[in-house]
Design a protein around this motif. Sequence first.
Motif: not given
Length: 333
Positions: A59-68, A194-202
């Motif tokens: 709700a209140e974090g920066e973009n890197i925190e929200k996306t992570a 700046l931004e974090c993307e998390v993707t499961a490896v299949y």
Amino acid sequence: MKKRIIPILSLLLLFCLSACSAEPEMNFEFDKQVMIDMTKSVVTSYNALPDESAEYLLAEGENIEKTAVAGFRQAQTTDQVGNFTGFDTSEDVVTFENGAKGDILCSIIAKYENRDVRVTVSYSENKLFKARYAEEYKTMEGYAAQNGFATPDDFVKGVESLQQLGYRTTSAKDFITDLLMYSQDNPVTPYKPLECEVTAVYSTSELLLKGAKNMGVGMGVVFAVLIFIAVIIYLLRFIPKLLGKDKKASGASKKPEAAPSKPKAAPIPKGPAVAAASGAEGELVTDGELIAVITAALHAYLADASEAGTVHPPAYTASNDTLVVRSIRRVRK
């Protein structure tokens, strides 16, 4: 001529291949190990937060925190990756790419119990770090001159007390970078996440199986809708019959109503024959009676004309009556 063209084409092909194999120029100069360490820090910081902390950052974090936080939460709930166990930072899995906004994307593999997860963080240059680095480097040059060292690199490598601090002492750049990043008073990083993307490896087989399931569900839904539409179209043919039965049932249940009275005909100018056919009270006659009266009047008129000496009555004879007969039609009962 052909013998000359073939070597030229071969050389051109060789140059093209060498150009393709060259590494692309990155958006800015960076330290790979430092960027990898910063990416690991993102994973360990936002990988398993309590629910209250996670909701606050969303709700209140920066973009890197929200996306992570959102990415790691999805990996746990949707992909069921399990608990975090470590990192895989081998050269074949770690990648660095240019971003679309002048940033650099660093991607590493975070290992979990059930499935590996690829974590990609985008970084931009930190101007504050550049300013503080320039100040520290000038200070290091002064220390090197005071202690008889030619360069700050020689100073860092030659002073044993600096080596005992736990920072990298391979060069002045590495030493100052670690000093600024891990300072207890006011730490600053050389790159800004700046931004974090998390993707499961299949695996490939898992992706194919998942795609087949999605295709089966989609085709099943489509065919179910088509069958439903076909059934509706088939049932539409019975609606007129049902409506016809309802009308018959409703008509049989109703009592027969009295036939509506015929509208009164408009008053017709009366000649002698028509006036004689009218009732005593001057009421109009029905259609059949009116035709009979008109026919009788015509016969009487023609008979009078014959007695007057006319052998063949004319097709049209002027009459004093205002009634004009256009046609005579038989009444169908």
